[in-house]
Motif scaffolding. Structure first.
Motif, PDB file in Angstrom:
ATOM      1  N   ARG A  19       0.839  -1.204   0.000  1.00 47.19           N
ATOM      2  CA  ARG A  19       0.000   0.000   0.000  1.00 47.19           C
ATOM      3  C   ARG A  19       0.874   1.254   0.000  1.00 47.19           C
ATOM      4  NH1 ARG A  19      -4.957   1.640  -1.486  1.00 47.19           N
ATOM      5  NH2 ARG A  19      -5.272   3.701  -0.628  1.00 47.19           N
ATOM      6  N   SER A  22       2.295   1.898  -3.383  1.00 45.89           N
ATOM      7  CA  SER A  22       1.251   2.459  -4.248  1.00 45.89           C
ATOM      8  C   SER A  22       1.093   3.952  -4.022  1.00 45.89           C
ATOM      9  CB  SER A  22      -0.076   1.747  -3.972  1.00 45.89           C
ATOM     10  OG  SER A  22      -1.139   2.339  -4.684  1.00 45.89           O
ATOM     11  N   ARG A  65       6.406   1.068  -9.940  1.00 47.29           N
ATOM     12  CA  ARG A  65       4.946   1.007  -9.887  1.00 47.29           C
ATOM     13  C   ARG A  65       4.507  -0.436  -9.645  1.00 47.29           C
ATOM     14  NH1 ARG A  65       3.050   1.875 -16.219  1.00 47.29           N
ATOM     15  NH2 ARG A  65       3.630  -0.219 -16.965  1.00 47.29           N
ATOM     16  N   LEU A  66       3.275  -0.597  -9.202  1.00 46.48           N
ATOM     17  CA  LEU A  66       2.741  -1.912  -8.915  1.00 46.48           C
ATOM     18  C   LEU A  66       2.312  -2.607 -10.197  1.00 46.48           C
ATOM     19  CD1 LEU A  66       0.505  -1.194  -5.790  1.00 46.48           C
ATOM     20  CD2 LEU A  66       2.867  -1.984  -5.836  1.00 46.48           C
ATOM     21  N   GLU A  68      -0.206  -5.672 -11.900  1.00 49.72           N
ATOM     22  CA  GLU A  68      -1.628  -5.943 -11.666  1.00 49.72           C
ATOM     23  C   GLU A  68      -1.815  -6.698 -10.351  1.00 49.72           C
ATOM     24  OE1 GLU A  68      -5.508  -7.951 -13.887  1.00 49.72           O
ATOM     25  OE2 GLU A  68      -3.533  -7.975 -14.857  1.00 49.72           O
ATOM     26  N   ARG A  71      -1.496  -4.248  -7.563  1.00 56.22           N
ATOM     27  CA  ARG A  71      -2.682  -3.382  -7.429  1.00 56.22           C
ATOM     28  C   ARG A  71      -3.828  -4.111  -6.738  1.00 56.22           C
ATOM     29  NH1 ARG A  71      -0.896  -1.857 -12.621  1.00 56.22           N
ATOM     30  NH2 ARG A  71      -2.458  -3.150 -13.672  1.00 56.22           N
ATOM     31  N   ARG A  75      -5.437  -2.705  -3.327  1.00 55.25           N
ATOM     32  CA  ARG A  75      -6.865  -2.383  -3.275  1.00 55.25           C
ATOM     33  C   ARG A  75      -7.516  -2.936  -2.009  1.00 55.25           C
ATOM     34  NH1 ARG A  75      -8.159  -4.390  -7.873  1.00 55.25           N
ATOM     35  NH2 ARG A  75      -9.257  -6.264  -7.226  1.00 55.25           N
TER      36      ARG A  75
END
Length: 320
Positions: A19, A22, A65-66, A68, A71, A75
């Motif tokens: 998190r 992100s 970056r994350l 998929e 992510r 989430r």
């Protein structure tokens, strides 16, 4: 040679790290935000990726970056963090503790009206509690709660609003109606509609020049006037409440403003407010993550927030 099957179980530390990546956009920034060393975060991610069998982060240029998979983890991390905080809060409540930091975000006219009174109440009743505050319009404020950037969003919605932020945007969150804020007609003191004290009909103002406020307020002005059978001739648009009153005082046009906006500063000479019918009031909500109200610090702020809003929205039409 045998290959280990992927293990999709996650622990709290991994959720918080993913998190943080992100939010921060890099391993180093995530480590700083969490108080870890950069190598420790890097090793934690490598172990997680090895166990899952898929990459969680990827480098794009100079940024991290994350993927998929990352992510998906991020989430769900906010909901898990809220549940953990709620459990910790209930345990703290058993021990009679009420402390911590609560992050609140609210709409502009709440900043000079609701916020000072709320801070004053908290300072007296909850000295161990820290409140932080950021200003934002309702859709952005609700997004902040969903993304775990805020614990409470103080928001509003107008009747008949086709883009009410408390619809799909707030799905899965706790949205509590805590008050109603009058909608006021803002008029030059010499205007014929300025006489009297009761609610006025907006239809007789059809021929006036209008000063529109913030985008959401402008949208509601169009709705109100449309129901009265006319399209307002909007001459100026500004989200500055003082500028709206200055323009009205100069006789340049008329306007509508919420009661909290009018209450945020002394009414200018030469300006009078008259309430519109109660059916045009905007609804004020407190929005929080599902279950966040079980966290004692959040519950305490929500309780004081209800009282402050109730005290402020009893009657706001005034005249010089």
């Amino acid at each position: 040679m045998a290959v280990n099957a992927p293990d999709y179980r996650l622990d709290v530390t991994e959720l918080r790290i993913v998190r943080a990546i992100s939010d921060a956009g890099s391993l180093t920034a995530a480590a700083t935000a969490l108080g870890y060393s950069q190598p420790a975060v890097s090793q934690q991610i490598k172990r997680l990726e090895h166990r899952l069998g898929v990459p969680v982060v990827e480098r794009v240029g100079r940024r991290m970056r994350l993927t998929e998979a990352g992510r998906v983890i991020a989430r769900h991390a906010a909901a898990v963090a809220t549940a953990i905080d709620a459990a910790s809060g209930e345990l703290a409540q058993l021990a009679g503790l009420r402390a911590g930091t609560v992050r609140m975000v609210g709409f502009p006219s709440a900043s000079p009206t609701v916020l000072p009174r709320l801070m004053d109440r908290l300072a007296s009743a909850e000295p161990g509690l820290t409140l932080t505050y950021v200003e934002a319009e309702p859709p952005e404020a609700i997004a902040d709660v969903r993304a775990d950037r805020a614990d409470i969003a103080l928001t509003f919605g107008y009747p008949g609003d086709r883009s009410d932020p408390h619809g799909d945007n707030a799905r899965g969150l706790d949205a509590e109606l805590i008050g109603h804020d009058e909608l006021l007609a803002v008029l030059p003191a010499h205007h014929r509609a300025a006489r009297g004290r009761g609610p006025i009909d907006i239809a007789p103002l059809a021929g006036e020049s209008w000063i529109a406020g913030c985008p959401r307020c402008r949208g509601h002005l169009l709705e109100v006037c449309g129901r009265a059978g006319f399209v307002p001739s909007i001459r100026f648009e500004t989200d500055n409440f003082v500028a709206v009153e200055q323009l009205v005082a100069q006789g340049i046009g008329v306007a509508t403003l919420p009661g909290l906006a009018v209450a945020s500063f002394p009414l200018l000479p030469g300006v009078v407010t008259r309430p519109l019918p109660s059916s045009e009031r905007r609804a004020i909500h407190a929005v929080s993550a599902g279950g966040a109200g079980r966290v004692p610090a959040v519950a305490s702020v929500l309780g004081h927030l209800r009282s402050v809003v109730a005290g402020l929205t009893g009657g706001t039409a005034r005249e010089n």
